[in-house]
Design a protein around this motif. Structure first.
Motif, mmCIF file in Angstrom:
data_model
loop_
_atom_site.group_PDB
_atom_site.id
_atom_site.type_symbol
_atom_site.label_atom_id
_atom_site.label_comp_id
_atom_site.label_asym_id
_atom_site.label_seq_id
_atom_site.Cartn_x
_atom_site.Cartn_y
_atom_site.Cartn_z
ATOM 1 N N ILE A 76 43.774 -63.403 41.200
ATOM 2 C CA ILE A 76 43.688 -63.464 39.424
ATOM 3 C C ILE A 76 42.187 -62.544 39.253
ATOM 4 N N MET A 81 44.455 -62.218 35.120
ATOM 5 C CA MET A 81 45.599 -63.128 34.890
ATOM 6 C C MET A 81 45.015 -64.442 34.901
ATOM 7 N N TRP A 133 49.976 -73.309 36.183
ATOM 8 C CA TRP A 133 49.640 -72.901 34.846
ATOM 9 C C TRP A 133 50.683 -73.350 33.907
#
Length: 336
Positions: A76, A81, A133
């Motif tokens: 990430i 992200m 997530w």
């Protein structure tokens, strides 16, 4: 039962594609690492890589004879992200593992999917937490642990989750019992000092009101200050009372303490807002402003409006005992 394997990826993203038969007779095992990504297991990787165990019930419940399994390992930090606002924990190795099976969402599994993250011995005060997530959390999504169970080990952590999505292991700074007790002691001393100075301030305002009885504007200003400081005094007293008696109180008593603390806090906010409105009238609307029984009307708003909110909150059952816990559910503090 396992079809063609297609590894793929680029910087920060590595993907493994599998075709799994609906008639698979055992659970599907996949290994992964932050550097090499996901792949099928081999005998030389004992304890060195993470593992994914997909229960066979996932494939038995599908409508098609074969299912496309997509496993992704993302960095990430490189991709930019999965950035949560005000995130307190650190993502292990900046690695997120995504798992999808077929074209539909997989959730409410009877036998959970197990995801094992390998790591070094975690330092003292760091607690691992299995999360996924959740796009619906907050404004832009965030990490959630709903449906996941965390099993810490020495050099690995096992995540058991009842759904498939993007997972990671958060390393959260843990609040131990000694630290919590020290913080509560500091808060208690601070509230005690604030209580003493609040009493002194109220006494000083009473003295000035008696000294300058003919100054109506000054008496109104001092009356406003007294009410504001009085609400702060009540808030500190409510916190001290709450902190001193919440450990062994009856449920009804705890609800009363919670409602009292909430009421005093709302009174502080209300009187601060009234102080702001009063300053506006003094310095912006300087001339031609006279309100009959001005201070009495402010008192009705300052003390009455919070009581209305607390009454509604009490009716719907918002008050009770709340506990502060560590990640392993050890209670370190209780408040009403």
């Amino acid at each position: 039962s396992v079809g063609p394997v297609l590894p793929a990826g680029f910087a920060g993203l590595k993907v493994l594609l599998l075709n799994i038969s609906r008639a698979v007779s055992r659970d599907v095992l996949i290994t992964f690492s932050p550097t090499e990504g996901p792949r099928l297991p081999n005998m030389t990787e004992k304890g060195k890589t993470g593992k994914i165990k997909l229960p066979k019930e996932i494939f038995h419940s599908l409508g098609s004879w074969t299912a496309r399994v997509v496993v992704t390992v993302l960095n990430i930090q490189q991709l930019g992200m999965f950035e949560e606002v005000n995130q307190t924990g650190q993502v292990l190795d900046d690695t997120v593992v995504g798992i999808t099976v077929g074209e539909t969402s997989i959730f409410r599994l009877q036998e959970p999917m197990k995801l094992t993250f390998t790591h070094r011995q975690l330092p003292y005060g760091i607690t691992p937490q299995c999360v996924f997530w959740d796009p619906s959390k907050g404004m832009a999504g965030g990490w959630s642990s709903s449906g996941c169970f965390t099993q810490p080990r020495n050099n690995r952590t096992i995540c058991s989750c009842n759904h498939l999505t993007f997972f990671t292991l958060l390393l959260n700074p843990a609040l131990d019992e000694s630290t919590a007790q020290a913080l509560m002691a500091v808060a208690t001393v601070g509230c005690g000092v604030a209580t003493a100075f609040s009493i002194f301030t109220i006494a000083f305002c009473i003295f000035l009101r008696c000294r300058f009885r003919s100054e109506e504007t000054l008496r109104i200003n001092l009356g406003l200050h007294m009410n504001l400081v009085g609400s702060l005094l009540l808030l500190n007293l409510a916190f001290l009372l709450n902190n001193g008696t919440s450990g062994g109180t009856q449920p009804k008593t705890c609800k009363v303490l919670g409602g009292l603390t909430h009421y005093c806090l709302l009174c502080c906010f209300t009187w601060m807002a009234l102080e702001g409105c009063h300053l506006y009238l003094l310095f912006v609307k300087v001339l031609g402003i006279y309100i009959h029984h001005y201070l009495m009307k402010l008192c009705l708003v300052g003390w009455g409006f919070p009581a209305l909110i607390v009454g509604v909150a009490g009716v719907i059952g918002s008050y009770g005992e709340y506990s502060i816990q560590t990640m392993d559910h050890q209670v370190i503090a209780r408040l009403c």
